[in-house]
Enzyme design. Structure first.
Site, short mmCIF file in Angstrom:
data_model
loop_
_atom_site.label_atom_id
_atom_site.label_comp_id
_atom_site.label_asym_id
_atom_site.label_seq_id
_atom_site.Cartn_x
_atom_site.Cartn_y
_atom_site.Cartn_z
N GLY A 1 5.72 -5.96 -3.95
CA GLY A 1 5.28 -5.26 -2.74
C GLY A 1 4.46 -6.16 -1.85
N ASN A 2 3.44 -5.57 -1.22
CA ASN A 2 2.60 -6.30 -0.27
C ASN A 2 1.91 -7.50 -0.90
OD1 ASN A 2 2.97 -4.54 1.99
ND2 ASN A 2 1.77 -3.04 0.87
N VAL A 3 1.60 -7.39 -2.18
CA VAL A 3 0.93 -8.50 -2.87
C VAL A 3 1.96 -9.40 -3.55
CG1 VAL A 3 -0.73 -9.13 -4.66
CG2 VAL A 3 -1.16 -7.12 -3.23
N LYS B 1 -14.72 4.41 -3.17
CA LYS B 1 -13.29 4.65 -2.99
C LYS B 1 -13.12 6.12 -2.65
CE LYS B 1 -9.32 2.43 -3.43
NZ LYS B 1 -9.05 1.03 -3.07
P1 NAD Z 1 2.96 -1.96 -3.02
O1 NAD Z 1 3.14 -0.50 -3.16
O2 NAD Z 1 3.24 -2.62 -1.72
O3 NAD Z 1 3.85 -2.74 -4.11
C1 NAD Z 1 3.93 -2.36 -5.44
C2 NAD Z 1 5.31 -2.75 -5.93
O4 NAD Z 1 5.38 -2.48 -7.32
C3 NAD Z 1 6.43 -1.97 -5.26
O5 NAD Z 1 7.44 -2.85 -4.85
C4 NAD Z 1 6.90 -1.03 -6.35
O6 NAD Z 1 8.28 -0.71 -6.24
C5 NAD Z 1 6.62 -1.85 -7.58
N1 NAD Z 1 6.52 -1.09 -8.82
C6 NAD Z 1 6.05 0.15 -9.02
N2 NAD Z 1 6.13 0.49 -10.32
C7 NAD Z 1 6.63 -0.60 -10.95
C8 NAD Z 1 6.94 -0.90 -12.30
N3 NAD Z 1 6.76 0.00 -13.28
N4 NAD Z 1 7.43 -2.11 -12.61
C9 NAD Z 1 7.65 -3.03 -11.63
N5 NAD Z 1 7.39 -2.80 -10.33
C10 NAD Z 1 6.88 -1.61 -10.00
O7 NAD Z 1 1.46 -2.26 -3.52
P2 NAD Z 1 0.62 -3.57 -3.21
O8 NAD Z 1 -0.18 -3.36 -1.98
O9 NAD Z 1 1.49 -4.77 -3.34
O10 NAD Z 1 -0.41 -3.51 -4.42
C11 NAD Z 1 0.01 -3.88 -5.72
C12 NAD Z 1 -1.17 -3.77 -6.66
O11 NAD Z 1 -2.25 -4.58 -6.20
C13 NAD Z 1 -1.73 -2.36 -6.80
O12 NAD Z 1 -2.23 -2.20 -8.11
C14 NAD Z 1 -2.89 -2.38 -5.83
O13 NAD Z 1 -3.87 -1.41 -6.18
C15 NAD Z 1 -3.41 -3.78 -6.01
N6 NAD Z 1 -4.16 -4.29 -4.88
C16 NAD Z 1 -3.60 -4.32 -3.66
C17 NAD Z 1 -4.33 -4.82 -2.58
C18 NAD Z 1 -3.73 -4.89 -1.20
O14 NAD Z 1 -4.39 -5.42 -0.30
N7 NAD Z 1 -2.51 -4.42 -1.01
C19 NAD Z 1 -5.65 -5.25 -2.78
C20 NAD Z 1 -6.18 -5.24 -4.06
C21 NAD Z 1 -5.42 -4.76 -5.11
#
Ligand code: NAD
Length: 374
Positions: A203-205, A104
């Site tokens: 979010g994205n997930v 990473k």
């Molecule tokens: P993102 O930034 O698109 O979405 C995260 C969401 O969480 C946002 O809408 C944000 O407003 C919200 N958020 C932040 N703090 C919060 C809180 N205290 N309570 C509730 N909501 C809160 O991120 P993502 O890409 O959806 O990733 C989410 C998680 O999944 C992260 O931990 C990331 O490391 C992990 N992840 C993502 C991927 C990927 O492909 N995007 C892959 C593996 C793991």
């Protein structure tokens, strides 16, 4: 930890150099260090790049992992993030039997203000200098367009194809696969109908996961610091929106953490009323003993690195066959691996995380033995 400044004309600080320059005697004893093969600290004065690349393991293949750009409060936090995330990448790849190691990178900068083509190019040169030990991809704060800038400086990038555009939804699909297996195991159900699922983070997930769960018949409870996303989930999925802190105490069957790490901790665990946790956030447990705390409360915890491995599988699959249907099919292996892990946990009296960790460690040990023999 002291900040270490050195001009980076391809001058990389290996662990030994870092220890000498910065006098960090407990570096290797740091909990998150966890046997990392190499940690590179780089500072390019010309572009302002300050970056760390953590290579946890290359035993199963080149270390693969995203590049996070974030305005960290201090170097220590950036290092901890890099170490924890790179270890997670080793585990994601190994549990899915992919020919990758775990790495990473973090760039200590505000992506909204400090991202320049020059800085990204310097990062590309840094990656190239590792000679293929690390393959870089996008992550929080970096985009596919940023990786394309780096690609002019290094061969060692991933996420090049059009299929990569769909990757964010692929992670959610992987969580869905894992949850399907866990629901069958825990509730004896083939779908989500009648289940109440609380989702933290839209979010994205989280958002595409909500869509699939709703389509599968689940009743959703959601929380996000972004009110607009909560409103969208309410409107699209008839979800119930709750305050950020209330998401832990919901009367639900399943909790899906999809926002932050370390959300399963001494404060949140006693409040949980669910029977199953399965989500996409990385490093959900604050400390290792929280896995046991969940088991003691009768809560089945699906290892986060398994549920969230869709993106890593996608990167691998793109190189073989990048048709969307082939990618989705390859991500579906998360369902069978989850099933295997949960059955083995049930039969052995161990937690699912203990079983998955053992499988990973056995694979890493076997690869080391092969190396020694070779
Ligand atoms: P993102 O930034 O698109 O979405 C995260 C969401 O969480 C946002 O809408 C944000 O407003 C919200 N958020 C932040 N703090 C919060 C809180 N205290 N309570 C509730 N909501 C809160 O991120 P993502 O890409 O959806 O990733 C989410 C998680 O999944 C992260 O931990 C990331 O490391 C992990 N992840 C993502 C991927 C990927 O492909 N995007 C892959 C593996 C793991």
């Amino acid at each position: 930890m002291l900040a270490c400044r050195a001009s980076f004309t391809q001058r990389l600080l290996t662990n030994d150099v870092w220890r000498v320059l910065c006098g960090v005697p407990d570096m290797f004893g740091k909990l998150d260090y966890d046997g990392h093969e190499r940690v590179v600290f780089a500072h390019d004065e010309a572009t302002g790049l300050k970056a760390i690349i953590a290579l946890h393991s290359t035993r199963l293949g080149p270390a693969f992992g995203g590049c996070r750009m974030w305005p960290y409060e201090d170097d220590e936090r950036a290092l901890t993030d890099a170490l924890r995330l790179s270890r997670g990448m080793t585990y994601k790849a190994a549990i899915c039997e992919l020919p990758y190691g775990g790495g990473k990178s973090v760039i200590m900068a505000d992506p909204a203000k400090q991202k320049t083509p020059q800085l990204l190019a310097a990062m590309g040169r840094l990656v190239e200098s590792l000679g293929g030990r690390y393959i870089i991809a996008d992550d929080v704060g970096t985009t596919l367009a940023d990786i394309a800038v780096m690609r002019k400086q290094t061969r060692y990038t991933a996420g090049a194809t059009n299929a990569a555009q769909a990757r964010l939804a692929v992670t959610a699909y992987g969580v869905l696969m894992s949850m399907q297996a866990a629901v069958a195991h825990r509730f004896g159900k083939a779908d989500f109908s009648g289940l109440r699922i609380s989702v933290q983070g839209l979010g994205n997930v989280g958002m595409p996961l909500c869509q699939s769960l709703r389509e599968g018949g689940a009743e959703l409870i959601v929380a996000d610091i972004n009110d607009r996303r909560v409103a969208e989930a309410k409107q699209r999925f008839a979800a119930k929106g709750v305050a950020i802190e209330d998401i832990y105490s919901q009367d639900a069957d399943i909790f899906a953490p999809c926002a932050l790490g370390a959300v399963l901790n001494d404060q949140s665990i006693p409040r949980l009323r669910v029977k199953l946790i399965c989500g996409g956030a990385n490093n959900q447990l604050y400390a290792a003993h929280h896995d046991r705390d969940l088991a003691d409360r009768g809560i089945l915890f699906v290892p986060d690195y398994l549920a969230s491995a869709g993106g890593v599988i996608d990167f691998y699959q793109e190189m073989i066959d990048d048709r969307p249907e082939a990618i989705l099919q390859s991500v579906e292996r998360i369902r069978s691996i989850t099933r295997l892990v949960l059955e083995s946990a049930k039969n052995s009296g161990r937690t699912a995380l203990q079983v998955a960790d053992r499988m990973v460690q056995q694979r890493l040990r076997a690869a080391s033995t092969d190396e020694i023999r070779g």
